[in-house]
Design a protein around this motif. Structure first.
Motif, short mmCIF file in Angstrom:
data_model
loop_
_atom_site.label_atom_id
_atom_site.label_comp_id
_atom_site.label_asym_id
_atom_site.label_seq_id
_atom_site.Cartn_x
_atom_site.Cartn_y
_atom_site.Cartn_z
N GLY A 267 0.83 -1.19 0.00
CA GLY A 267 0.00 0.00 0.00
C GLY A 267 0.87 1.25 0.00
O GLY A 267 2.10 1.18 -0.01
N GLU A 268 0.22 2.38 0.05
CA GLU A 268 0.91 3.68 -0.01
C GLU A 268 1.99 3.81 1.07
O GLU A 268 3.02 4.41 0.85
CB GLU A 268 -0.14 4.79 0.14
CG GLU A 268 0.41 6.18 -0.05
CD GLU A 268 -0.69 7.22 0.03
OE1 GLU A 268 -0.54 8.16 0.84
OE2 GLU A 268 -1.69 7.09 -0.71
N LYS A 269 1.74 3.27 2.25
CA LYS A 269 2.70 3.35 3.35
C LYS A 269 3.33 2.00 3.65
O LYS A 269 3.92 1.80 4.70
CB LYS A 269 2.01 3.91 4.59
CG LYS A 269 1.55 5.34 4.42
CD LYS A 269 0.94 5.87 5.69
CE LYS A 269 0.49 7.30 5.47
NZ LYS A 269 -0.09 7.88 6.67
N GLY A 270 3.23 1.07 2.73
CA GLY A 270 3.79 -0.25 2.93
C GLY A 270 5.30 -0.27 2.76
O GLY A 270 5.89 0.66 2.21
N CYS A 271 5.91 -1.32 3.23
CA CYS A 271 7.36 -1.45 3.10
C CYS A 271 7.71 -2.82 2.53
O CYS A 271 6.91 -3.74 2.57
CB CYS A 271 8.06 -1.22 4.44
SG CYS A 271 7.86 -2.54 5.63
N ILE A 272 8.92 -2.88 1.99
CA ILE A 272 9.45 -4.14 1.48
C ILE A 272 10.78 -4.39 2.17
O ILE A 272 11.59 -3.47 2.32
CB ILE A 272 9.67 -4.08 -0.05
CG1 ILE A 272 8.39 -3.72 -0.78
CG2 ILE A 272 10.23 -5.43 -0.57
CD1 ILE A 272 8.58 -3.43 -2.26
N VAL A 273 10.99 -5.63 2.59
CA VAL A 273 12.26 -6.03 3.20
C VAL A 273 12.79 -7.21 2.40
O VAL A 273 12.06 -8.16 2.13
CB VAL A 273 12.08 -6.45 4.68
CG1 VAL A 273 13.41 -6.89 5.28
CG2 VAL A 273 11.47 -5.31 5.50
N TRP A 274 14.05 -7.09 1.99
CA TRP A 274 14.73 -8.19 1.29
C TRP A 274 15.76 -8.79 2.24
O TRP A 274 16.44 -8.08 2.96
CB TRP A 274 15.49 -7.70 0.06
CG TRP A 274 14.64 -7.21 -1.06
CD1 TRP A 274 14.23 -7.90 -2.16
CD2 TRP A 274 14.11 -5.88 -1.23
NE1 TRP A 274 13.49 -7.12 -2.99
CE2 TRP A 274 13.40 -5.86 -2.44
CE3 TRP A 274 14.16 -4.70 -0.46
CZ2 TRP A 274 12.76 -4.72 -2.91
CZ3 TRP A 274 13.53 -3.57 -0.93
CH2 TRP A 274 12.83 -3.59 -2.13
N HIS A 275 15.87 -10.10 2.21
CA HIS A 275 16.86 -10.82 3.02
C HIS A 275 18.00 -11.30 2.14
O HIS A 275 17.83 -11.50 0.95
CB HIS A 275 16.20 -12.01 3.72
CG HIS A 275 17.09 -12.68 4.70
ND1 HIS A 275 17.57 -13.95 4.50
CD2 HIS A 275 17.61 -12.26 5.88
CE1 HIS A 275 18.35 -14.28 5.52
NE2 HIS A 275 18.39 -13.28 6.37
N ASP A 276 19.16 -11.48 2.75
CA ASP A 276 20.37 -12.02 2.13
C ASP A 276 21.17 -11.01 1.31
O ASP A 276 21.98 -11.38 0.47
CB ASP A 276 20.08 -13.28 1.29
CG ASP A 276 19.79 -14.47 2.19
OD1 ASP A 276 20.48 -14.60 3.22
OD2 ASP A 276 18.89 -15.25 1.88
N TYR A 277 20.99 -9.73 1.60
CA TYR A 277 21.83 -8.70 1.00
C TYR A 277 23.26 -8.87 1.52
O TYR A 277 23.48 -9.05 2.71
CB TYR A 277 21.30 -7.31 1.35
CG TYR A 277 22.12 -6.17 0.80
CD1 TYR A 277 22.11 -5.90 -0.56
CD2 TYR A 277 22.89 -5.39 1.63
CE1 TYR A 277 22.87 -4.86 -1.08
CE2 TYR A 277 23.65 -4.35 1.12
CZ TYR A 277 23.63 -4.09 -0.23
OH TYR A 277 24.38 -3.04 -0.75
#
Length: 142
Positions: A86-96
């Motif tokens: 959504g507009e205020k949603g976030c994404i987190v990626w693992h294994d960077y």
């Protein structure tokens, strides 16, 4: 909570130890299936390359990407993630910066040219928080 879990390793391109982990996952019983909160979990069984977001656009507050680390899959999962939040949603990626997945790190570094991504210090996590400026040192910005 919605989770997408692979249904088969047939025809899937893997990087590093991902195939071994996927096969182990296929043999596992999900711990939440024994919980009295199991009704709060939607488990979708399919290859994420085949996942359609139809009807789910903008409905997620957070997407956690930790699946197949091959760049082709990371690109597809990321493309879907940006549509799902959504507009205020976030994404987190693992294994960077995981030495087993250098193409994922390269992918996220390149993505940071167009999206504000932040490396969470002393982790292998990168986060996208739309509309939020994070105080960082130069080393923390991806």
């Amino acid at each position: 909570l919605t989770t997408i879990d692979i249904d088969s390793v047939d025809g899937v391109i893997f990087e590093g130890v991902d195939e071994k982990l996927a096969k182990k996952s296929l043999e596992s019983i999900r711990e939440y299936s024994f919980s009295n909160r199991r009704g709060q979990v939607e488990q979708i069984i399919m290859n994420t390359m085949e996942f359609s977001i139809d009807g789910r656009e903008g409905k997620f507050d957070m997407v956690f990407v930790d699946a197949n680390h091959h760049v082709k899959y990371a690109e597809r999962d990321t493309e879907n993630s940006f549509k799902l939040i959504g507009e205020k949603g976030c994404i987190v990626w693992h294994d960077y910066k995981n030495p087993n997945h250098p193409s994922l790190t390269d992918f996220l570094d390149n993505l940071s040219d167009t999206k504000k991504l932040y490396h969470i210090e002393e982790t292998m996590m990168v986060i996208y928080l739309p509309g939020i400026e994070m105080p960082t040192s130069k080393a923390d910005k991806v």
